[in-house]
Write an enzyme that holds these catalytic residues in place. Structure first.
Site, short mmCIF file in Angstrom:
data_model
loop_
_atom_site.label_atom_id
_atom_site.label_comp_id
_atom_site.label_asym_id
_atom_site.label_seq_id
_atom_site.Cartn_x
_atom_site.Cartn_y
_atom_site.Cartn_z
N GLY A 182 0.91 -1.12 -0.04
CA GLY A 182 -0.28 0.17 -0.01
C GLY A 182 0.92 1.35 0.05
N ARG A 183 0.24 2.38 -0.19
CA ARG A 183 0.99 3.57 -0.28
C ARG A 183 -0.01 4.83 0.06
NH1 ARG A 183 5.08 5.89 -3.37
NH2 ARG A 183 5.78 3.95 -4.25
N GLY A 184 0.44 5.87 1.12
CA GLY A 184 -0.15 6.87 1.12
C GLY A 184 0.54 8.21 0.78
N LYS A 185 0.32 9.34 1.13
CA LYS A 185 0.91 10.32 0.76
C LYS A 185 2.24 10.19 1.27
CE LYS A 185 -2.57 14.05 0.89
NZ LYS A 185 -3.42 13.94 2.21
N ASP A 201 -8.88 8.27 12.05
CA ASP A 201 -8.80 7.95 10.44
C ASP A 201 -9.47 6.52 10.42
OD1 ASP A 201 -8.33 8.63 7.93
OD2 ASP A 201 -6.27 8.23 8.03
N LYS A 214 6.52 -0.29 7.05
CA LYS A 214 6.00 0.81 6.64
C LYS A 214 7.20 1.97 6.64
CE LYS A 214 2.07 4.20 7.51
NZ LYS A 214 1.28 4.55 8.43
N ALA A 255 3.92 7.71 3.25
CA ALA A 255 4.40 6.40 3.62
C ALA A 255 4.08 5.14 2.27
CB ALA A 255 3.70 6.01 4.75
N VAL A 256 5.16 4.49 2.31
CA VAL A 256 5.06 3.22 1.33
C VAL A 256 4.95 1.87 2.40
CG1 VAL A 256 5.76 1.92 -0.44
CG2 VAL A 256 6.40 4.35 -0.36
N VAL A 257 4.13 1.11 2.08
CA VAL A 257 4.23 0.03 2.94
C VAL A 257 4.53 -1.27 1.96
CG1 VAL A 257 2.95 -1.66 4.53
CG2 VAL A 257 2.50 0.66 4.42
P1 ADP Z 1 -1.01 5.68 5.30
O1 ADP Z 1 -0.70 6.60 6.34
O2 ADP Z 1 0.12 6.09 4.11
O3 ADP Z 1 -2.30 5.49 4.72
P2 ADP Z 1 -1.29 2.91 6.24
O4 ADP Z 1 -0.72 2.42 7.42
O5 ADP Z 1 -2.57 3.07 6.10
O6 ADP Z 1 -0.42 4.32 5.57
O7 ADP Z 1 -0.74 1.81 5.03
C1 ADP Z 1 -1.24 2.24 3.69
C2 ADP Z 1 -1.84 0.86 3.21
O8 ADP Z 1 -0.90 -0.43 3.25
C3 ADP Z 1 -2.79 0.29 4.02
O9 ADP Z 1 -3.98 0.76 3.69
C4 ADP Z 1 -2.85 -1.32 3.80
O10 ADP Z 1 -3.50 -1.64 2.44
C5 ADP Z 1 -1.30 -1.67 3.78
N1 ADP Z 1 -0.78 -2.14 4.96
C6 ADP Z 1 -0.42 -1.09 6.16
N2 ADP Z 1 -0.22 -1.85 7.27
C7 ADP Z 1 -0.10 -3.19 6.67
C8 ADP Z 1 0.23 -4.63 7.31
N3 ADP Z 1 0.68 -4.30 8.61
N4 ADP Z 1 -0.07 -5.53 6.73
C9 ADP Z 1 -0.52 -5.53 5.37
N5 ADP Z 1 -0.78 -4.30 4.52
C10 ADP Z 1 -0.53 -3.10 5.36
MG MG Z 2 -4.09 4.72 5.76
#
Ligand code: ADP
Ligand code: MG
Length: 328
Positions: A38-41, A157, A60, A43-45
């Site tokens: 996943g990815r937000g503004k 959130d 993350k 962060a990348v996961v």
């Molecule tokens: P942001 O602050 O950028 O929204 P998140 O913590 O919500 O970051 O992570 C972004 C996305 O990454 C999540 O919506 C999810 O799809 C994936 N993700 C985050 N944490 C995990 C995790 N522990 N296991 C699997 N996927 C995850």
């Molecule tokens: Mg998020």
């Protein structure tokens, strides 16, 4: 230039952490595997495997500088909240923390089932949640959120992208993630901020009134509505329309939307989607709501009572006649 806004934020942000921050290269101890999760503004996961144990984790990667400002304290706050919630199984576990020049890396428990968002919007009936699934998952969400609220932490959130599953098929358990907007709330400091995604945020955020644990309860109402119906209750075609829908608090509880779902489920939603935060049920109250404590055999389901639904014209008329409800 310490703005008033920043001072306000800091009073509610927790920056004392206990986890050791490692400075050796993350890649010494982990291999990245597969594609991005996943990815937000900011962060990348990514999925990774710990070399020493072969255990899977989600890493993350959080940028410390955002829009030219030092946001290290915001990241420390996210870590502090995860530490505070360590004892609760429904909040994602934090394994380790690494720091590089530009990033802080949170090594998190891996939630292999992905976001509940995918099942909320599933076209396929096999993938969509049953009411019994929703009841089990909402109980878990409430248990996690009640824990946070007892510790004076608000998530701020809660949305289907931030509620993950340990497995999708068979349907596993929930893990609450993304404490990037979380705050400590106490009686002294009022937090007023515009944040979150309009579709899921409570009306008090839009009108710049203080946030509280009740702010999360609104979002749980929206989340539960989506899990049950697949529809987002306030989403409009444009952002402005969504804002307007939330601030009016008008919700469609019509038989068309809720066919085959229990009356108790609708009562539960109504206990949360009140414009006035003080009228909303608390997480603890929700856990004792009849909807979550009645077995499926004794629930009565909503059926469409209208007899004239043969043409598109008639459908339109019958819908406009059943006015959506406005709370408070
Ligand atoms: P942001 O602050 O950028 O929204 P998140 O913590 O919500 O970051 O992570 C972004 C996305 O990454 C999540 O919506 C999810 O799809 C994936 N993700 C985050 N944490 C995990 C995790 N522990 N296991 C699997 N996927 C995850
Ligand atoms: Mg998020």
């Amino acid at each position: 230039s310490s703005s008033k806004k920043n001072n306000n934020n800091n009073s509610a942000v927790m920056t004392k952490i206990h986890t050791e921050i490692r400075t050796e290269p993350f890649m010494n101890n982990y291999d990245l595997v597969g594609k991005e999760l996943g990815r937000g503004k900011f962060a990348v996961v990514k999925k990774c495997v710990e070399k020493a144990t072969q255990n899977e984790y989600a890493a993350k990667f959080l940028r410390k500088r955002r829009k030219g400002a030092d946001c290290r304290n915001d990241v420390l706050n996210e870590i502090a909240v995860l530490e505070a919630a360590k004892a609760n199984p429904y909040v994602v576990g934090l394994h380790e923390v690494y720091e590089t020049r530009h990033e802080i890396i949170l090594v998190l428990e891996y939630a292999a089932g992905g976001e509940i968002f995918n099942q909320c919007v599933a076209e396929d009936d096999d993938e969509a949640f049953t009411e019994d699934d929703v009841i089990r998952l909402v109980r878990q969400i409430l248990t996690g959120v009640a824990f946070l609220h007892r510790n004076n932490i608000v998530h701020l959130d809660l949305k289907p992208q931030n509620i993950l599953l340990t497995s999708a098929q068979p349907l596993g358990d929930i893990r609450i993630v993304d404490f990037g907007l979380s705050r400590q709330v106490d009686n002294k400091s009022e937090v007023r901020e515009i944040l979150g995604t309009p579709e899921y945020v409570a009306p008090e955020i839009l009108s710049y009134e203080p946030v509280s644990t009740a702010t999360d309860m609104w979002s749980i109402g929206v989340l539960t509505y989506m899990m049950l119906t697949g529809d987002s209750p306030f989403l409009g075609d444009e952002k402005q329309k969504t804002y307007l829908n939330v601030s009016k608090g008008i919700v469609d509880y019509s038989e068309e939307v809720f066919e085959g779902i229990s009356h108790l489920a609708v009562e539960f939603l109504k206990s949360l989607l009140h414009l006035d935060p003080s009228n909303r049920a608390t997480a603890q109250e929700c856990l004792s709501h009849p909807w979550l404590n009645t077995d499926s055999s004794s629930r009565t389901l909503i059926t469409i009572t209208s007899t004239t639904t043969s043409t598109a014209d008639e459908l339109e008329t019958s819908q406009s006649e059943s006015e959506p409800e406005s709370p408070d």
